[in-house]
Design a protein around this motif. Structure first.
Motif, PDB file in Angstrom:
ATOM      1  N   ALA A  41       0.829  -1.210   0.000  1.00  0.00           N
ATOM      2  CA  ALA A  41       0.000   0.000   0.000  1.00  0.00           C
ATOM      3  C   ALA A  41       0.860   1.256   0.000  1.00  0.00           C
ATOM      4  O   ALA A  41       1.959   1.288   0.549  1.00  0.00           O
ATOM      5  CB  ALA A  41      -0.914   0.006   1.223  1.00  0.00           C
ATOM      6  N   GLU A  42       0.339   2.290  -0.653  1.00  0.00           N
ATOM      7  CA  GLU A  42       1.014   3.580  -0.613  1.00  0.00           C
ATOM      8  C   GLU A  42      -0.033   4.680  -0.574  1.00  0.00           C
ATOM      9  O   GLU A  42      -1.115   4.567  -1.121  1.00  0.00           O
ATOM     10  CB  GLU A  42       1.983   3.758  -1.785  1.00  0.00           C
ATOM     11  N   GLU A  43       0.329   5.764   0.103  1.00  0.00           N
ATOM     12  CA  GLU A  43      -0.588   6.880   0.288  1.00  0.00           C
ATOM     13  C   GLU A  43       0.111   8.128  -0.224  1.00  0.00           C
ATOM     14  O   GLU A  43       1.278   8.355   0.063  1.00  0.00           O
ATOM     15  CB  GLU A  43      -0.888   7.019   1.791  1.00  0.00           C
ATOM     16  N   GLU A  44      -0.648   8.933  -0.987  1.00  0.00           N
ATOM     17  CA  GLU A  44      -0.082  10.194  -1.453  1.00  0.00           C
ATOM     18  C   GLU A  44      -0.289  11.248  -0.386  1.00  0.00           C
ATOM     19  O   GLU A  44      -1.420  11.562  -0.008  1.00  0.00           O
ATOM     20  CB  GLU A  44      -0.736  10.625  -2.771  1.00  0.00           C
ATOM     21  N   ILE A  45       0.798  11.780   0.144  1.00  0.00           N
ATOM     22  CA  ILE A  45       0.716  12.834   1.154  1.00  0.00           C
ATOM     23  C   ILE A  45       1.511  14.032   0.663  1.00  0.00           C
ATOM     24  O   ILE A  45       2.718  13.940   0.456  1.00  0.00           O
ATOM     25  CB  ILE A  45       1.255  12.348   2.520  1.00  0.00           C
ATOM     26  N   GLU A  46       0.815  15.136   0.451  1.00  0.00           N
ATOM     27  CA  GLU A  46       1.464  16.354  -0.030  1.00  0.00           C
ATOM     28  C   GLU A  46       2.344  16.082  -1.244  1.00  0.00           C
ATOM     29  O   GLU A  46       3.514  16.468  -1.282  1.00  0.00           O
ATOM     30  CB  GLU A  46       2.278  16.998   1.097  1.00  0.00           C
ATOM     31  N   GLY A  47       1.767  15.346  -2.201  1.00  0.00           N
ATOM     32  CA  GLY A  47       2.448  15.142  -3.478  1.00  0.00           C
ATOM     33  C   GLY A  47       3.509  14.057  -3.494  1.00  0.00           C
ATOM     34  O   GLY A  47       4.077  13.752  -4.542  1.00  0.00           O
ATOM     35  N   GLU A  48       3.762  13.463  -2.327  1.00  0.00           N
ATOM     36  CA  GLU A  48       4.769  12.393  -2.296  1.00  0.00           C
ATOM     37  C   GLU A  48       4.124  11.074  -1.916  1.00  0.00           C
ATOM     38  O   GLU A  48       3.226  11.015  -1.092  1.00  0.00           O
ATOM     39  CB  GLU A  48       5.877  12.730  -1.281  1.00  0.00           C
ATOM     40  N   MET A  49       4.609   9.976  -2.524  1.00  0.00           N
ATOM     41  CA  MET A  49       4.072   8.662  -2.218  1.00  0.00           C
ATOM     42  C   MET A  49       4.796   8.119  -0.986  1.00  0.00           C
ATOM     43  O   MET A  49       6.015   8.029  -0.966  1.00  0.00           O
ATOM     44  CB  MET A  49       4.276   7.705  -3.399  1.00  0.00           C
ATOM     45  N   LYS A  50       3.998   7.755   0.016  1.00  0.00           N
ATOM     46  CA  LYS A  50       4.569   7.163   1.234  1.00  0.00           C
ATOM     47  C   LYS A  50       4.219   5.672   1.245  1.00  0.00           C
ATOM     48  O   LYS A  50       3.047   5.310   1.135  1.00  0.00           O
ATOM     49  CB  LYS A  50       3.968   7.864   2.459  1.00  0.00           C
ATOM     50  N   GLN A  51       5.234   4.829   1.346  1.00  0.00           N
ATOM     51  CA  GLN A  51       4.986   3.384   1.378  1.00  0.00           C
ATOM     52  C   GLN A  51       4.481   2.995   2.768  1.00  0.00           C
ATOM     53  O   GLN A  51       5.092   3.343   3.773  1.00  0.00           O
ATOM     54  CB  GLN A  51       6.280   2.616   1.089  1.00  0.00           C
ATOM     55  N   VAL A  52       3.329   2.310   2.818  1.00  0.00           N
ATOM     56  CA  VAL A  52       2.826   1.899   4.127  1.00  0.00           C
ATOM     57  C   VAL A  52       2.726   0.385   4.269  1.00  0.00           C
ATOM     58  O   VAL A  52       2.199  -0.120   5.264  1.00  0.00           O
ATOM     59  CB  VAL A  52       1.467   2.564   4.459  1.00  0.00           C
TER      60      VAL A  52
END
Lengths: 72, 72, 72, 72, 72, 72, 72
Positions: free
Chosen positions: G46-57
């Motif tokens: 899973a990944e979440e877009e936070i403030e334009g950046e992809m964060k791997q979760v």
């Protein structure tokens, strides 16, 4: 000894007024005359403090899902 | 003697108007003609105070989950 | 005589338009064609007042948990 | 070994005060005297910190749906 | 004749696009391919208007508790 | 192979800390010691980041309806 | 042919990533590994877009009541 939350209410029926704190921020004080499993409450001689003044609201039926806590 | 919250409503059916306080902050007054276990209500000759004026809304069916309290 | 809230709806099926007040503040008017125990509603010839103008929305199915009240 | 959430509550009944964090942002500390499956709680000798001061609230019944967490 | 709300949905399956109004204020339009008793919906060829532009979102499954109304 | 959401939780019991993201925006990290069908959780050695600092909160019971997601 | 909403999810298990739109406004993308009737979801990679950046979760379990829609 464990006390079930709703059993506590039995002990305060028709005695000293209880304080009911509601999700809307309102607080109502009155004599508990009845309740059910949803925490629907009947308060008699109820009064609500609004802007520093006590407003008499008589008998009221409160829907249980509004309750934060009840303080006997 | 304990009174169950919904039984209280039986006693005010088709009598003096009751005041119903709703989660949205609205207050509606009317003659209680019916209710069910969800506190869905039927009010007749209902009126709502809006900006200091009474607006006649006739017969209305209120969905119970909007209710904060009912004051007979 | 007590009237159950949902029975009242039976009496207005396919008659004069009813007014449905929703939690979002929206109000929709239309001919009630159906409902169920959740207060899910079918309105025909529905119209919504948006910024002072009536917008025709035809037939709509409203999910019951949005309803504040229904005024026949 | 797996611990069921409500079983943990059994272990703290009538012992050291627990901290209850509520959805409204309020935090209440008290001795857990009872609970049920909805996480309705009875706290004794309860106190709430309001603007830096501890307010004694005695015995209270908290409706479970207000709870974020309980910290023994 | 009374129409049950969910039966209406049967009549629009795989036909003209329906408009789904969501509690978040979003509106999604698409061909209804399926639904269940919770008003969970499957929309095909779905599109959402965002800031005046139509964004294609393909097939989506909407959780029913987000729905305000469905307009066939 | 399909994995049921709650079965995944079985695999992380009493192992590395999990991250629990709550609806209030809070994030709590701890060793999962138990859960139930409502996603009520027991976390041990729990800590919460508040304004850039880690606050130790020990063992906590989180009410499931506050959970957005759990990241093992 | 009618498709039941949850059956659609069967077809995307362990395939291309799906986009999950949450009520908090967050959007998470990942490979669907499991789900249940509440729309509780297991996403892998899973990944979440936070403030334009992809964060791997990594792997996450999402509680179903947070879901607005799932887009395969």
């Amino acid at each position: 000894m464990t006390k079930r939350p709703l059993d506590i209410l039995d002990q305060v029926l028709n005695r000293e007024p209880v304080l009911v704190s509601l999700k809307s921020g309102r607080e109502i004080r009155g004599v508990l005359q009845g309740y059910d499993v949803h925490m629907n409450l009947v308060l008699d001689q109820a009064e609500e403090e609004i802007e520093g003044e006590m407003k008499q609201v008589g008998t009221i039926i409160i829907r249980g899902d509004n309750v934060i806590y009840i303080s006997p």
